[in-house]
Design a protein around this motif. Structure first.
Motif, PDB file in Angstrom:
ATOM      1  N   SER A   1      24.033 115.941  35.334  1.00  0.00           N
ATOM      2  CA  SER A   1      24.650 115.132  35.653  1.00  0.00           C
ATOM      3  C   SER A   1      25.753 114.486  34.326  1.00  0.00           C
ATOM      4  N   SER A   2      25.520 115.931  33.492  1.00  0.00           N
ATOM      5  CA  SER A   2      26.014 116.178  32.355  1.00  0.00           C
ATOM      6  C   SER A   2      25.965 117.601  31.771  1.00  0.00           C
TER       7      SER A   2
ATOM      8  N   GLY B   1      25.010 121.323  32.151  1.00  0.00           N
ATOM      9  CA  GLY B   1      24.928 121.624  33.358  1.00  0.00           C
ATOM     10  C   GLY B   1      26.336 120.824  34.492  1.00  0.00           C
TER      11      GLY B   1
ATOM     12  N   ALA C   1      19.439 115.500  38.663  1.00  0.00           N
ATOM     13  CA  ALA C   1      18.524 114.956  37.268  1.00  0.00           C
ATOM     14  C   ALA C   1      17.970 114.037  37.602  1.00  0.00           C
ATOM     15  N   ARG C   2      18.010 113.070  37.067  1.00  0.00           N
ATOM     16  CA  ARG C   2      18.294 111.911  37.477  1.00  0.00           C
ATOM     17  C   ARG C   2      18.561 110.498  37.452  1.00  0.00           C
TER      18      ARG C   2
ATOM     19  N   THR D   1       9.990 115.612  34.752  1.00  0.00           N
ATOM     20  CA  THR D   1       8.678 115.202  34.241  1.00  0.00           C
ATOM     21  C   THR D   1       7.961 115.353  35.459  1.00  0.00           C
TER      22      THR D   1
ATOM     23  N   ALA E   1      18.369 121.322  32.823  1.00  0.00           N
ATOM     24  CA  ALA E   1      17.563 119.886  32.326  1.00  0.00           C
ATOM     25  C   ALA E   1      17.144 120.298  31.068  1.00  0.00           C
ATOM     26  N   GLY E   2      17.260 119.846  30.446  1.00  0.00           N
ATOM     27  CA  GLY E   2      16.276 119.168  28.486  1.00  0.00           C
ATOM     28  C   GLY E   2      16.609 118.625  27.868  1.00  0.00           C
TER      29      GLY E   2
ATOM     30  N   VAL F   1      18.881 127.629  30.904  1.00  0.00           N
ATOM     31  CA  VAL F   1      18.390 127.590  30.269  1.00  0.00           C
ATOM     32  C   VAL F   1      17.438 127.695  28.774  1.00  0.00           C
ATOM     33  N   SER F   2      18.050 128.190  28.140  1.00  0.00           N
ATOM     34  CA  SER F   2      16.528 128.171  26.373  1.00  0.00           C
ATOM     35  C   SER F   2      17.452 127.416  26.262  1.00  0.00           C
TER      36      SER F   2
ATOM     37  N   LYS G   1      11.299 125.746  24.227  1.00  0.00           N
ATOM     38  CA  LYS G   1      12.307 126.409  24.074  1.00  0.00           C
ATOM     39  C   LYS G   1      12.133 128.174  24.092  1.00  0.00           C
TER      40      LYS G   1
ATOM     41  N   GLY H   1      23.833 128.632  21.620  1.00  0.00           N
ATOM     42  CA  GLY H   1      23.844 128.055  20.381  1.00  0.00           C
ATOM     43  C   GLY H   1      24.113 126.766  20.277  1.00  0.00           C
TER      44      GLY H   1
ATOM     45  N   ILE I   1      27.091 123.582  21.094  1.00  0.00           N
ATOM     46  CA  ILE I   1      28.039 122.963  22.549  1.00  0.00           C
ATOM     47  C   ILE I   1      27.658 121.166  22.228  1.00  0.00           C
TER      48      ILE I   1
END
Ligand SMILES: NC(=O)c1ccc[n+]([C@@H]2O[C@H](COP(=O)([O-])OP(=O)(O)OC[C@H]3O[C@@H](n4cnc5c(N)ncnc54)[C@H](OP(=O)(O)O)[C@@H]3O)[C@@H](O)[C@H]2O)c1
Length: 265
Positions: free
Chosen positions: A14-15, A18, A36-37, A64, A90-91, A139-140, A158, A185, A187
């Motif tokens: 959603s942003s 991603g 995403a939510r 979650t 997602a994170g 994506v860590s 992570k 790194g 972004i």
């Protein structure tokens, strides 16, 4: 490897990074499933992708909630066909000292950043194993290699992702499944604005380091190059973060001193 006609499921679509991945994959003719939510934001990204993508569908999902994750995976596999590439993007980040961070926030950071990806992998992997084909991308972060102040549980989650997916990579290699871990790194996204503070509030500010950082579009392009090359791991960053990863490996004491000298008092 070309992404044309590939079925790609992206979380965190959603942003930020991603959404950048969705736009890049659309321009290469992939079939997209966007999760995403926030459904309204996902629909905007879908709108930007529809003209070029082979298809673009939206599947809202709160990572979650394990029940929702299992249900979404079932629906994705039934309604969208086999998933060729699953990108865990997602994170949520953190901006609080460890000593000021509540138990609930520590656990929430692990739920969204670590257990969400593990649960979704568990739900999608059997179908990949049955086809003997698939690619998991996680994506860590450079924060998955280096612990820095104000991000203790974010860094922990992570780091955990890297350990989990390193193990999985070795387990599924013989089954024709690839695993790529991405360590970005800085972004230029809104990640710091949405980061948790110690009591579960939102930080609400864009960090100075993020303001002139790599764009999500450039980040997405570099991620997709690493995925196409089936790299096990890629650091996607400017030279400063790349140097920090190098120092962590070869001169850890020097890096710890440097990090300490920039720590908040
Ligand atoms: N930006 C950086 O400097 C940087 C550096 C290293 C690593 N990363 C990693 O890159 C990834 C993307 O971050 P970004 O920078 O693009 O930030 P972002 O724009 O805030 O994107 C985070 C994404 O995660 C989704 N998300 C958050 N909580 C969720 C939940 N419970 N269930 C499902 N989706 C959820 C958000 O969507 P909703 O709010 O709609 O759910 C959003 O799409 C994250 O994993 C982050 O840790 C970022």
């Amino acid at each position: 490897m070309s992404f044309q006609g590939k079925r790609v499921w992206i979380t965190g679509a959603s942003s930020g990074i991603g959404a950048g991945l969705a736009r890049e994959l659309a321009s290469q003719g992939a079939h997209l499933l966007l999760s995403a939510r926030r459904e309204d934001e996902l629909r905007k990204v879908q709108g930007e992708c529809l003209a070029d993508a082979a298809s673009a569908e939206v599947l809202p999902l709160d990572l979650t909630d394990p029940e929702q994750v299992r249900h979404a995976a079932q629906s994705a596999l039934q309604n969208h066909g086999p998933i060729d590439i699953l990108i865990h993007c997602a994170g949520v980040s953190q901006r609080s000292l460890a000593r000021d961070t509540s138990d609930a926030v520590d656990r929430a950071l692990m739920e969204i950043n670590y257990f969400g990806a593990v649960e979704l992998t568990r739900a999608v992997l059997p179908a990949m194993l049955a086809r003997k084909e698939g690619h998991l991308v996680v994506v860590s972060s450079v924060a998955g290699k280096i612990g820095t102040p104000l991000r203790s549980s974010y860094c922990a989650a992570k780091h955990a992702l890297i350990g989990y997916f390193d193990s999985l990579r070795a387990e599924v290699f013989g089954d024709g499944i690839f695993v790529t871990t991405i360590c970005p790194g800085y972004i230029a996204t809104e990640i710091s604005s949405k980061a948790y503070t110690g009591n579960g509030g939102r930080y609400g500010k864009v960090d100075a380091e993020l303001q002139h950082a790599m764009s999500p579009t450039e980040c997405a392009r570099q991620i997709l190059r690493a995925v196409a090359a089936r790299k096990p791991e890629a650091v996607v960053s400017g030279p400063k973060e790349r140097m920090a990863v190098y120092l962590r490996r070869f001169c850890p004491q020097l890096l710890f001193r440097l990090i300490r000298s920039h720590a908040p008092s």
